[in-house]
Write a protein that holds these residues in place. Structure first.
Motif, mmCIF file in Angstrom:
data_model
loop_
_atom_site.group_PDB
_atom_site.id
_atom_site.type_symbol
_atom_site.label_atom_id
_atom_site.label_comp_id
_atom_site.label_asym_id
_atom_site.label_seq_id
_atom_site.Cartn_x
_atom_site.Cartn_y
_atom_site.Cartn_z
ATOM 1 N N UNK A 209 -11.458 8.896 3.283
ATOM 2 C CA UNK A 209 -11.237 7.575 2.791
ATOM 3 C C UNK A 209 -12.528 7.033 1.927
ATOM 4 N N UNK A 210 -13.605 8.168 2.052
ATOM 5 C CA UNK A 210 -14.994 7.799 1.404
ATOM 6 C C UNK A 210 -14.936 7.228 -0.097
ATOM 7 N N UNK A 211 -14.111 7.630 -0.873
ATOM 8 C CA UNK A 211 -14.057 7.388 -2.170
ATOM 9 C C UNK A 211 -13.225 6.131 -2.620
ATOM 10 N N UNK A 212 -13.063 5.102 -1.500
ATOM 11 C CA UNK A 212 -12.142 4.096 -2.076
ATOM 12 C C UNK A 212 -10.824 4.424 -1.950
ATOM 13 N N UNK A 213 -10.315 5.190 -0.921
ATOM 14 C CA UNK A 213 -8.674 5.489 -0.633
ATOM 15 C C UNK A 213 -8.268 4.396 0.169
ATOM 16 N N UNK A 214 -6.989 4.097 -0.189
ATOM 17 C CA UNK A 214 -6.081 3.418 0.848
ATOM 18 C C UNK A 214 -4.907 3.937 1.292
ATOM 19 N N UNK A 215 -4.631 3.857 2.403
ATOM 20 C CA UNK A 215 -3.284 4.732 2.913
ATOM 21 C C UNK A 215 -2.113 3.663 3.176
ATOM 22 N N UNK A 216 -1.019 3.977 2.617
ATOM 23 C CA UNK A 216 -0.052 2.807 2.912
ATOM 24 C C UNK A 216 1.252 3.796 3.372
ATOM 25 N N UNK A 268 1.448 7.314 1.289
ATOM 26 C CA UNK A 268 0.796 7.344 -0.176
ATOM 27 C C UNK A 268 -0.718 6.912 -0.015
ATOM 28 N N UNK A 269 -1.372 7.841 -0.635
ATOM 29 C CA UNK A 269 -2.727 7.480 -0.875
ATOM 30 C C UNK A 269 -3.148 6.635 -2.187
ATOM 31 N N UNK A 270 -3.670 5.455 -2.090
ATOM 32 C CA UNK A 270 -4.114 4.882 -3.290
ATOM 33 C C UNK A 270 -5.580 4.518 -3.662
ATOM 34 N N UNK A 271 -5.543 4.549 -4.997
ATOM 35 C CA UNK A 271 -7.122 4.438 -5.200
ATOM 36 C C UNK A 271 -7.368 3.819 -6.624
ATOM 37 N N UNK A 272 -8.298 2.601 -6.481
ATOM 38 C CA UNK A 272 -8.154 1.740 -7.759
ATOM 39 C C UNK A 272 -6.739 0.999 -8.163
ATOM 40 N N UNK A 273 -5.908 0.733 -7.255
ATOM 41 C CA UNK A 273 -4.763 0.279 -7.480
ATOM 42 C C UNK A 273 -3.731 1.315 -7.732
ATOM 43 N N UNK A 274 -3.896 2.636 -7.652
ATOM 44 C CA UNK A 274 -2.727 3.564 -8.536
ATOM 45 C C UNK A 274 -2.898 4.516 -7.437
ATOM 46 N N UNK A 275 -1.490 5.182 -7.179
ATOM 47 C CA UNK A 275 -1.314 6.061 -6.098
ATOM 48 C C UNK A 275 -1.684 7.391 -6.561
ATOM 49 N N UNK A 276 -2.551 8.241 -5.728
ATOM 50 C CA UNK A 276 -3.347 9.485 -6.301
ATOM 51 C C UNK A 276 -2.923 10.810 -5.466
ATOM 52 N N UNK A 277 -1.993 10.368 -4.292
ATOM 53 C CA UNK A 277 -1.501 11.510 -3.509
ATOM 54 C C UNK A 277 -0.533 10.976 -2.465
ATOM 55 N N UNK A 278 0.275 11.946 -2.025
ATOM 56 C CA UNK A 278 1.207 11.283 -1.214
ATOM 57 C C UNK A 278 2.101 12.579 -0.292
#
Length: 392
Positions: A209-216, A268-278
């Motif tokens: 989560x270090x690079x600003x990752x948010x999990x939803x 889903x992993x979100x970064x800067x308001x966009x999903x980047x992985x899931x």
């Protein structure tokens, strides 16, 4: 009306009423611990309706419907196959051996949930006493259609005896599953691990989560078409790199959102308001089934976070006892997923070919057992206070 059992072949699942199918596939209902979403009429119909199986795919539905006195009493999801892709139980060597000997391996008959390496019943009936009859009927169907062999993959323990009684050969393989031992929450799970393993997992979760990752978590009404568009990009990236041609169509995921949203979980992993992985998961009665993963940005340990640790978090929150994280992957061991034996059943009509396969699967079963025992000893869990070597 004759009381003799009869077997119908359904070339599409629409040839049986969804309620009838589901009463046999999940006889205890959706709220029971035994509920398996992959066996539902809706899941298998979605595969057919969206072109994942059927014309041009090498998977041709031939579902078996057992009747007694005209009444449906048993079913099996069945396909005539012209290749061995999408099964996760590998028999390419068997095909090569038979064809080198002058035989023809394809087409073959496959009893399974396509593209789904998840253990479950394959002899679907509300009356367990009918399982041997259905297992034998599938053998007869194999010989009547003229396919070389019949393969039943990811069978459960309740079906195994019926297949053995009907003369199938049993094959073993390996997966890694997480099981809740009354941990309560993720911290309780971590407390069960050896100190070094616990610290490693904490570090991985922090770094993921270090690079600003948010999990939803997204399930039910949260599964929008925009989310499916994003996930499909992830899925295509992974699928194209792993096996060249991904099996599932974009329309399939929309069908899941429309018909099985409560059984479907996108992590889903979100970064800067966009999903980047899931990762997509399916929710069973007592099991979370992890399936496909993908990403458009690579971040250290994000795969482990999304696929393994978040799955455990969700299972604990939902009161699910088990997480099945898909096929293979010894790297799961350090993340608390222990080796388990999976089984398949194989009907080989040709006597000489059967003898050769029987010798092979006997040796393979012994090797899988030895490896599982060895890996279990290497697991991350505390052995005892002496071997743990930490101050509590």
């Amino acid at each position: 009306m004759s009381s003799e059992p009869s077997l119908d072949v359904l070339r599409t699942i629409d040839q049986i009423d969804a309620v009838q199918w589901d009463l046999l596939a999940n006889p205890n209902g959706k709220n029971h611990s035994s509920y398996n979403p992959f066996l539902s009429h809706a899941f298998l119909k979605a595969l057919e309706d969206t072109g994942c199986v059927g014309d041009g795919t090498g998977w041709y539905p031939h579902h078996a419907l057992l009747r007694i006195e005209g009444n449906p009493v048993g079913i099996s999801p069945l396909y005539v196959k012209t290749h061995s892709q999408g099964e996760y139980v590998f028999d390419h060597g068997w095909a090569d051996a038979l064809e080198r000997a002058g035989g023809q391996y394809y087409p073959k008959l496959q009893c399974s949930v396509p593209f789904t390496p998840a253990t479950g019943p394959r002899l679907l009936t509300a009356d367990p006493a009918l399982k041997p009859l259905l297992a034998s009927a599938l053998c007869q169907m194999c010989e009547q259609i003229g396919t070389s062999t019949l393969h039943v993959t990811f069978i459960n323990a309740d079906d195994r005896a019926a297949f053995e009684e009907a003369g199938y050969l049993i094959r073993s393989d390996q997966q890694f599953h997480w099981v809740d031992e009354n941990y309560g929450d993720f911290e309780g799970f971590l407390a069960s691990l050896a100190s070094r393993k616990r610290k490693a997992i904490k570090r991985e979760r922090r770094d993921a989560l270090a690079n600003g990752i948010d999990i939803r978590w997204h399930t039910g009404a949260d599964l929008t078409e925009e989310l499916w568009d994003a996930f499909y990009k992830f899925y295509m990236d992974t699928g194209s790199r792993k096996w060249g041609q991904p099996y599932l169509t974009r329309e399939f995921f929309s069908a899941m959102g429309a018909t099985m949203s409560d059984d479907t979980l996108l992590i889903m992993a979100w970064r800067h308001g966009k999903p980047v992985a899931g990762a997509i998961n399916f929710i069973g009665g007592d099991t979370l089934f992890g399936r496909n993963w993908g990403c458009v940005e690579h971040h250290p340990f994000l795969h482990f976070e999304v696929c393994y640790y978040q799955a455990v978090d969700f299972a604990l929150a939902r009161g699910l006892r088990r997480v099945e994280a898909g096929a293979q992957g010894a790297h799961k061991l350090a993340r608390g997923y222990l080796p388990v034996e999976t089984n398949s059943a194989h009907f080989i009509p040709h006597p000489g070919f059967r003898d050769a396969i029987e010798r092979f699967v006997r040796q393979e079963r012994a090797a899988v057992t030895r490896e599982n025992e060895m890996l279990a000893e290497m697991g991350p869990y505390k052995k005892n206070s002496q071997t743990e070597g930490e101050k509590q």
